[in-house]
Scaffold this active site. Structure first.
Site, mmCIF file in Angstrom:
data_model
loop_
_atom_site.group_PDB
_atom_site.id
_atom_site.type_symbol
_atom_site.label_atom_id
_atom_site.label_comp_id
_atom_site.label_asym_id
_atom_site.label_seq_id
_atom_site.Cartn_x
_atom_site.Cartn_y
_atom_site.Cartn_z
ATOM 1 N N LYS A 20 0.837 -1.214 0.000
ATOM 2 C CA LYS A 20 0.000 0.000 0.000
ATOM 3 C C LYS A 20 0.868 1.259 0.000
ATOM 4 C CE LYS A 20 -2.163 -0.907 3.919
ATOM 5 N NZ LYS A 20 -1.601 -2.218 4.296
ATOM 6 N N ARG A 95 -8.834 1.136 9.500
ATOM 7 C CA ARG A 95 -8.489 -0.272 9.719
ATOM 8 C C ARG A 95 -9.526 -0.992 10.572
ATOM 9 N NH1 ARG A 95 -2.392 0.420 9.228
ATOM 10 N NH2 ARG A 95 -1.439 -1.605 9.494
ATOM 11 N N ARG A 134 11.837 -8.497 5.227
ATOM 12 C CA ARG A 134 12.154 -7.073 5.061
ATOM 13 C C ARG A 134 13.289 -6.624 5.993
ATOM 14 N NH1 ARG A 134 7.154 -3.109 4.790
ATOM 15 N NH2 ARG A 134 6.831 -3.712 6.944
ATOM 16 N N ARG A 167 12.552 -4.109 11.297
ATOM 17 C CA ARG A 167 11.590 -3.281 12.036
ATOM 18 C C ARG A 167 11.036 -4.104 13.195
ATOM 19 N NH1 ARG A 167 6.960 -0.556 8.229
ATOM 20 N NH2 ARG A 167 5.515 -1.509 9.681
ATOM 21 N N ARG A 178 -0.075 -8.919 13.500
ATOM 22 C CA ARG A 178 -0.546 -7.935 12.520
ATOM 23 C C ARG A 178 -1.474 -8.583 11.500
ATOM 24 N NH1 ARG A 178 4.863 -5.879 10.238
ATOM 25 N NH2 ARG A 178 3.683 -4.389 8.999
HETATM 26 P P1 AMP Z 1 1.578 0.309 9.048
HETATM 27 O O1 AMP Z 1 2.873 1.011 8.765
HETATM 28 O O2 AMP Z 1 0.406 0.918 8.333
HETATM 29 O O3 AMP Z 1 1.661 -1.182 8.855
HETATM 30 O O4 AMP Z 1 1.266 0.543 10.608
HETATM 31 C C1 AMP Z 1 2.174 0.128 11.604
HETATM 32 C C2 AMP Z 1 1.441 -0.017 12.926
HETATM 33 O O5 AMP Z 1 0.880 1.249 13.320
HETATM 34 C C3 AMP Z 1 0.254 -0.972 12.923
HETATM 35 O O6 AMP Z 1 0.629 -2.326 13.112
HETATM 36 C C4 AMP Z 1 -0.560 -0.437 14.105
HETATM 37 O O7 AMP Z 1 0.037 -0.803 15.351
HETATM 38 C C5 AMP Z 1 -0.378 1.067 13.953
HETATM 39 N N1 AMP Z 1 -1.427 1.640 13.069
HETATM 40 C C6 AMP Z 1 -1.237 2.265 11.866
HETATM 41 N N2 AMP Z 1 -2.412 2.654 11.342
HETATM 42 C C7 AMP Z 1 -3.364 2.258 12.212
HETATM 43 C C8 AMP Z 1 -4.787 2.357 12.227
HETATM 44 N N3 AMP Z 1 -5.465 2.929 11.225
HETATM 45 N N4 AMP Z 1 -5.441 1.839 13.303
HETATM 46 C C9 AMP Z 1 -4.792 1.272 14.328
HETATM 47 N N5 AMP Z 1 -3.451 1.128 14.371
HETATM 48 C C10 AMP Z 1 -2.740 1.627 13.332
#
Ligand code: AMP
Length: 227
Positions: A20, A95, A134, A167, A178
């Protein structure tokens, strides 16, 4: 650079590791509209050690979702900035159903048209390899994948020789968490958007440039027909 014909919200939807962020970035450059990643905003808050970062850190590192209240708050603040007036791309938000309801209200209040939702589909075994493989260079930021795009020397950056890092939320236990959070809390949004708006599905298991070409074409076509 192409222009958006409406100040529309584009939502990039899909599981962790679907690409994404990469695709949102490509569309952001092509159309000159901001790419908004709640994950990136939260990581920045963690790096800076702000109260928001402190509140989110533990849940992020274990792969759990941060509360709807926190995430909707930062999204609303970001979407109120002037650069969003001509449209924007959401990556990783909403989400949950709660976040999606919040966003629907916000878009209505801002007088925007229906969002364009793009679902990037990737099989789960590919996601596992993408996430667990990654690695990032802590010096130059280059991202590798140990399965699909490895460095010449194992775990070492080709550019500056630094030891690559994983990470915190790309460690195996966090990855499972996740992907579980996606299945339980986020996947139901597919039906949510199918019922309310048009949802476009794109095959994300291809080279990023190929996916980007399709996504940009789709966005151009849809925005032209909905103008
Ligand atoms: P991402 O980089 O989008 O995979 O986000 C990394 C982490 O940030 C996720 O695993 C969640 O812990 C938190 N996070 C990001 N966006 C959201 C969201 N819309 N709702 C809840 N947690 C989020």
């Amino acid at each position: 650079m192409r222009r958006l014909l409406k100040a529309q919200a584009l939502i990039f939807f899909g599981p962790p590791g679907a690409g994404k962020g990469t695709q949102a970035q490509a569309v952001s450059v092509a159309f000159g509209i901001p790419h908004i990643s709640t994950g990136e905003m939260l990581r920045e808050a963690v790096r800076l050690g702000t109260p928001l970062g402190l509140a989110a850190k533990e849940r992020m590192e274990s792969g759990e979702l941060v509360s709807d209240e926190i995430v909707s708050g930062i999204a609303a603040e970001r979407l109120a900035r002037p650069d969003c007036q001509t449209g924007f791309i959401l990556d990783g938000f909403p989400r949950t159903i709660g976040q999606a309801d919040f966003l629907e209200r916000l878009l209505r209040e801002q007088g925007r048209g229906a969002p364009l939702v793009i679902y990037i589909h990737v099989e789960s075994w590919v996601l596992l390899k993408r996430l667990s493989g990654r690695r990032t260079c802590p010096i130059c930021g280059r991202i590798y994948n140990m399965y699909f795009d490895p460095p010449k020397v194992d775990e070492v950056c080709d550019i500056d020789g630094a030891a690559l890092v994983t990470r915190a939320d790309d460690k195996e236990v966090a990855i499972r968490q996740r992907l579980d959070a996606y299945e339980v809390l986020t996947r139901p949004l597919l039906d949510y958007y199918r019922v309310r708006h048009q949802l476009w599905e794109v095959d994300g298991d291809r080279a990023p440039a190929e996916v980007a070409r399709d996504v940009i074409e789709l966005v151009s076509r849809e925005l032209a027909t909905s103008a």
